[in-house]
Design a protein around this motif. Sequence first.
Motif, PDB file in Angstrom:
ATOM      1  N   ASN A 102      -8.858 -36.537 -43.385  1.00 13.37           N
ATOM      2  CA  ASN A 102      -9.622 -36.794 -44.608  1.00 13.37           C
ATOM      3  C   ASN A 102     -10.830 -35.867 -44.682  1.00 13.37           C
ATOM      4  O   ASN A 102     -11.619 -35.793 -43.739  1.00 13.37           O
ATOM      5  CB  ASN A 102     -10.111 -38.243 -44.632  1.00 13.37           C
ATOM      6  N   THR A 104     -12.550 -35.364 -48.014  1.00 11.25           N
ATOM      7  CA  THR A 104     -13.248 -35.492 -49.312  1.00 11.25           C
ATOM      8  C   THR A 104     -14.057 -36.775 -49.445  1.00 11.25           C
ATOM      9  O   THR A 104     -14.654 -37.012 -50.494  1.00 11.25           O
ATOM     10  CB  THR A 104     -12.220 -35.441 -50.457  1.00 11.25           C
ATOM     11  N   ASP A 105     -14.109 -37.588 -48.417  1.00 10.50           N
ATOM     12  CA  ASP A 105     -14.800 -38.882 -48.515  1.00 10.50           C
ATOM     13  C   ASP A 105     -15.736 -39.054 -47.320  1.00 10.50           C
ATOM     14  O   ASP A 105     -15.283 -39.167 -46.174  1.00 10.50           O
ATOM     15  CB  ASP A 105     -13.774 -40.021 -48.559  1.00 10.50           C
ATOM     16  N   GLU A 106     -17.039 -39.064 -47.584  1.00 10.33           N
ATOM     17  CA  GLU A 106     -18.014 -39.205 -46.496  1.00 10.33           C
ATOM     18  C   GLU A 106     -17.929 -40.580 -45.831  1.00 10.33           C
ATOM     19  O   GLU A 106     -18.191 -40.723 -44.636  1.00 10.33           O
ATOM     20  CB  GLU A 106     -19.423 -38.976 -47.033  1.00 10.33           C
ATOM     21  N   ILE A 157     -15.237 -42.278 -45.241  1.00  7.32           N
ATOM     22  CA  ILE A 157     -14.145 -42.247 -44.259  1.00  7.32           C
ATOM     23  C   ILE A 157     -14.580 -41.509 -42.996  1.00  7.32           C
ATOM     24  O   ILE A 157     -14.194 -41.868 -41.882  1.00  7.32           O
ATOM     25  CB  ILE A 157     -12.898 -41.608 -44.885  1.00  7.32           C
ATOM     26  N   GLU A 178      -6.989 -45.067 -48.393  1.00  2.74           N
ATOM     27  CA  GLU A 178      -7.940 -46.025 -48.950  1.00  2.74           C
ATOM     28  C   GLU A 178      -7.303 -46.939 -49.996  1.00  2.74           C
ATOM     29  O   GLU A 178      -7.593 -48.144 -50.054  1.00  2.74           O
ATOM     30  CB  GLU A 178      -9.129 -45.277 -49.567  1.00  2.74           C
TER      31      GLU A 178
END
Length: 366
Positions: free
Chosen positions: A287, A289-291, A293, A320
Amino acid sequence: MHRNQIIIRTSMIGIAANLLLVIFKSVVGILSHSIAVILDAVNNLSDAVSSVVTILGTKLAGKKPDKLHPHGHGRYEYLTAMAVSALVLYAGFAALTESVKKIISPEMPDYSAVSLVIIGSAVLVKFFLGRYVKRVGQKIHSGSLISSGADALFDAILSLSVFLTAMLYHFTGLCLEAWVGAVIAVFIIRSGIQMFRETLDDILGKRIDSETAQAVKQTICALPEVQGAYDLFIDNYGSDYQIGSVHIEVPDTMTADRIDKLTRQIGECVYKSHHIIMTGVSIYSVNTTDEGIAKMRSEITRLVMEGDKVLQMHGFFVEETEKIIRFDVVVDYSAEEGFLEELYQNVKNHYPDYQIIMTRDYDISD
């Protein structure tokens, strides 16, 4: 010159040298009634026979791949090595039996000056033969030649002990013949057992040595889009034919065509640098693109690595929308039954809303 031709030529030199030593030592041993010299000759004879078997194994291992054996016939080397270890063990136990007989019923030797010169010269021949064979083996990465060279150097030490024993008797009258013969026999047996164990490890499949594993992983991770290399597996079909597979972590934004190009690069780089054919490169998606995560990964890594039997965690990915967390855990072989369940439950307690998919990986490489 082709690698197999070099092995055969070097082995032929070893056979010729050992047979000459057998002839001279046998004559000296019989004429002087020396059990130690005779057993040293037997040791040289076993070396010559071993070289013959090595040549046979090299010839068989060099056969081209066919429909039934698509990876070639390289593992014939292991079978011939097993035969060699059996011959060495037989020679060792036979030598020990004769030495014990001479200890119980000793017979005094009778060395001449010529005999002492021949025994001393044999030490030098064995020493230089060992250095030559070992150097050639290291040059062409032949384990059998390296082992033969090391064995010849050790035999030179045994021959030196025979020479010193003969000199001691010649000048002082102290006879240690049978005892030295027994020591030689024990070392021959030890050598045979060691050869058998090493060959058995090759047949069963042994762990990749740490240096090779780290070097291959460094080569893979040097490619810019690879974020980690794990689960490296290398199998061999002879000393110069190895195949392998690996898992790599890559960003989840990579497209199929970029992944295809990357896996082909990995195969080319690993073969060029290590002469290992990569038959499989599997993908772990990371992953990017998601801080949130990323923070979740750090927290779960901390939880997992708290386990005293956990060696590594990798392959972490969160879906998610489906509320799924998946990752692989490398656990030490000594972990007790129930350890993974406790580990799983610990993560589940911190993330009860997620489905946890935790896969155990075995510690197959460093």
